[in-house]
Design a protein around this motif. Structure first.
Motif, short mmCIF file in Angstrom:
data_model
loop_
_atom_site.label_atom_id
_atom_site.label_comp_id
_atom_site.label_asym_id
_atom_site.label_seq_id
_atom_site.Cartn_x
_atom_site.Cartn_y
_atom_site.Cartn_z
N THR A 166 0.82 -1.21 0.00
CA THR A 166 0.00 0.00 0.00
C THR A 166 0.86 1.26 0.00
O THR A 166 0.61 2.20 -0.76
CB THR A 166 -0.94 0.02 1.23
OG1 THR A 166 -1.82 -1.10 1.15
CG2 THR A 166 -1.75 1.31 1.27
N PHE A 221 -7.91 3.17 1.55
CA PHE A 221 -6.99 3.16 2.69
C PHE A 221 -7.58 3.92 3.86
O PHE A 221 -7.49 3.49 5.01
CB PHE A 221 -5.65 3.77 2.28
CG PHE A 221 -4.57 3.57 3.31
CD1 PHE A 221 -3.89 2.37 3.38
CD2 PHE A 221 -4.25 4.57 4.22
CE1 PHE A 221 -2.90 2.17 4.34
CE2 PHE A 221 -3.27 4.38 5.17
CZ PHE A 221 -2.59 3.18 5.23
N ARG A 238 -10.03 2.02 6.16
CA ARG A 238 -9.57 0.86 6.94
C ARG A 238 -9.96 1.01 8.41
O ARG A 238 -9.91 2.10 8.97
CB ARG A 238 -8.05 0.71 6.85
CG ARG A 238 -7.51 0.34 5.50
CD ARG A 238 -6.03 -0.04 5.60
NE ARG A 238 -5.86 -1.35 6.23
CZ ARG A 238 -4.70 -1.81 6.67
NH1 ARG A 238 -3.63 -1.05 6.62
NH2 ARG A 238 -4.62 -3.01 7.19
#
Length: 535
Positions: free
Chosen positions: A277, A406, A409
């Motif tokens: 990531t 992201f 999350r």
């Protein structure tokens, strides 16, 4: 770095904290109205308050009685300063009683033989500067004392069925008081009352935004980090540290050196996923350091949650210190700064010692990046998110172009699975069992399309075994607890109401695929009384 008083270009609401469990909610409500607010100790100095040039001062509630010796008081000269500078003051619960007592009124124990007023209560308000109409509304009470006589110039604008004075005002000097808590959701018109006070009475505009925060923090980073300074950033793989790193990277570029530590307490394939990531989506230079063996050796035999958190926090710092030494050999000077993704809830729950802004609050747990830091810390901290809540961090991340997948999350604690294994982390196969159970749980949540509806979900390894029947044989195996909560900021949370179909499926998958588990339970505890994590 990154404290509230450094955010200069905004309207400021200063909240004096007297220990109420709801003080942080006052901050939240102000920010929801796009007004910057900060909490300082109730017994701070007037000079400290003046540094912020407050447009409004709010006195929080608290557990003390104003008529008892040693009870917290307002800073000397506060009311005179606010009156002279036309700064409206709102006293809430203890704050209202403190205002009354200090200005010449009287407060005493409520309803001898009957006790105080707690929980939902219907009150009657009068059309006034504070309230827009004569009406009844349901509010949240939590007090054992009551106002008996008012200071000169004040009038009663709200009473309870017992005749208690629950709202007062003196519009001439801009002082107001509420015996109930408008900041909690149980007060049906609480947000309306706060909004009216802040906008109509105090005249605030509500111009504070996450863009303001970003611009100011980048400026502060520029002013603190010299042109030749290099900075280390502790990346955990979570949203907070990633947003903090991205912000600092935008400020100083390649002089930022990100470090991701594999501490042996990561989730299933977390190391690979995190590095992928950072490299492909965030484009941040990251060095991965494997400290798993050292961490597990350090944790061996430790069962107390506080001891574990402090041990983890200290070892993280030692790894960063060693990395700084390696960098020094390459760049000719040792990095002085360490970036952390510390958030406001971390600070609140860790409750730093006197001198911080939460003196009257009680410690819940030491977060590894706050209360768990060693006393001989050799770095200067850069914490650009220290006074923000999780949802505010996500907004800043979106401003900087951090990918949505992201930012969405679920939070993952810095100490990792160490605080999801109750007791000694290193005993038996606890880590392997928990990793697999947690992966099954999370993947099932995604499969059912529930991931984005939940604030945080995870599995917990319990230090007990239960009798079961698997494959027509008796088993004596481990128990896994599942936790899932809904929250806006992590300060309060409700358990997520999974339906029976989901719970049946995930329990079956875990018991069938993790051979050493024969029982799954679901945690239906809200925060409070529990915390989100089990340790």
């Amino acid at each position: 770095m990154g404290g509230p008083k450094q955010v200069l270009d905004r309207e400021a609401v200063v909240i004096l904290d007297y220990g109420s469990q709801y003080t942080q909610l006052i901050t939240r409500r102000c920010r929801e109205l796009s007004i910057f607010s900060e909490i300082v100790p109730g017994d701070t100095t007037l000079e400290r308050i003046k540094e912020d040039a407050p447009r409004v001062v709010i006195l929080s509630g608290g557990p003390n009685s104003v008529h008892v010796e040693g009870a917290p008081k307002v800073p000397e000269g506060l009311f005179e300063y606010c009156k002279e500078n036309h700064v409206p003051v709102l006293g809430i619960c203890y704050g209202m009683q403190l205002m009354v007592q200090t200005l010449g009124g009287s407060v005493s124990c409520a309803f001898k033989g009957e006790g105080g007023e707690y929980g939902h209560t219907s009150i009657a308000t009068k059309s006034s500067r504070l309230f827009q109409a004569d009406e009844e509304q349901t509010v949240w009470m939590s007090h054992g004392d009551e106002t008996k006589t008012l200071p000169e110039g004040f009038s009663v604008v709200g009473t309870s069925p017992k005749g208690t004075i629950v709202a007062i005002e003196n519009p001439g000097i801009g002082f107001y008081g509420l015996q109930y808590h408008p900041e909690v959701m149980h007060t049906e018109k609480g947000m309306e009352t706060l909004s009216h006070f802040l906008f109509k009475i105090a005249g605030l505009k509500g111009s504070w935004s996450m863009q303001n925060v970003f611009d100011e923090q980048v400026r502060l980073i520029h002013s603190k980090v010299g042109p030749g300074d290099h900075v280390i950033c502790a990346l955990s793989g979570g949203v907070d540290s990633a947003v903090a790193a991205t912000m600092v990277h935008k400020a100083i570029g390649d002089r930022l050196h990100c470090v991701f530590v594999d501490n042996g307490l990561l989730r299933y394939k977390e190391r690979e996923r995190v590095m992928d990531t950072f490299e492909k989506h965030l484009h941040l230079p990251v060095t991965c350091i494997d400290a798993s063996e050292r961490m597990l050796t350090r944790l061996k035999g430790l069962a107390d949650p506080e001891t574990k958190r402090k041990a983890i926090g200290e070892l993280f710092i030692r790894v960063f210190e060693e990395f700084a030494g390696v960098l020094e050999a390459k760049i000719g000077s040792k990095p002085r700064f360490l970036v952390q993704g510390t958030l406001y809830p971390d600070v609140i729950e860790s409750c730093p010692p006197p001198g911080t802004n939460l003196k009257h609050s009680h410690m819940i747990k030491s977060h590894h990046n706050v209360g768990g830091l060693p006393e001989d810390l050799k770095f200067e901290l850069i914490e650009p998110l220290r006074w923000l809540f999780k949802d505010e961090v996500r907004k800043i991340g979106a401003l900087m172009g951090v990918p949505k997948q992201f930012l969405s999350r679920h939070p993952f604690p810095g100490p990792g699975l160490a605080v999801r294994i109750l007791g000694d982390v290193t005993v038996g196969s606890a880590l392997e069992v928990l990793r697999l159970a947690d992966e099954i749980y999370t993947s099932t949540i995604r499969e059912f399309g529930l991931y984005d509806d939940i604030w945080q979900a995870f599995a917990v390894f319990l230090p007990v075994k239960s009798v079961g029947v698997q494959g027509d044989q008796r088993t004596h195996s481990h128990v896994i607890a599942l936790r899932a909560v809904c929250s806006a900021d992590g300060m309060t949370a409700d358990w997520y109401p999974f339906d029976g179909k989901f719970l049946k499926e995930v329990s079956s998958r875990i018991c069938n695929k993790v051979k050493s588990v024969n029982r799954v339970v679901y945690d239906i505890t809200s925060k409070p009384p529990g915390t989100i994590e089990w340790e």
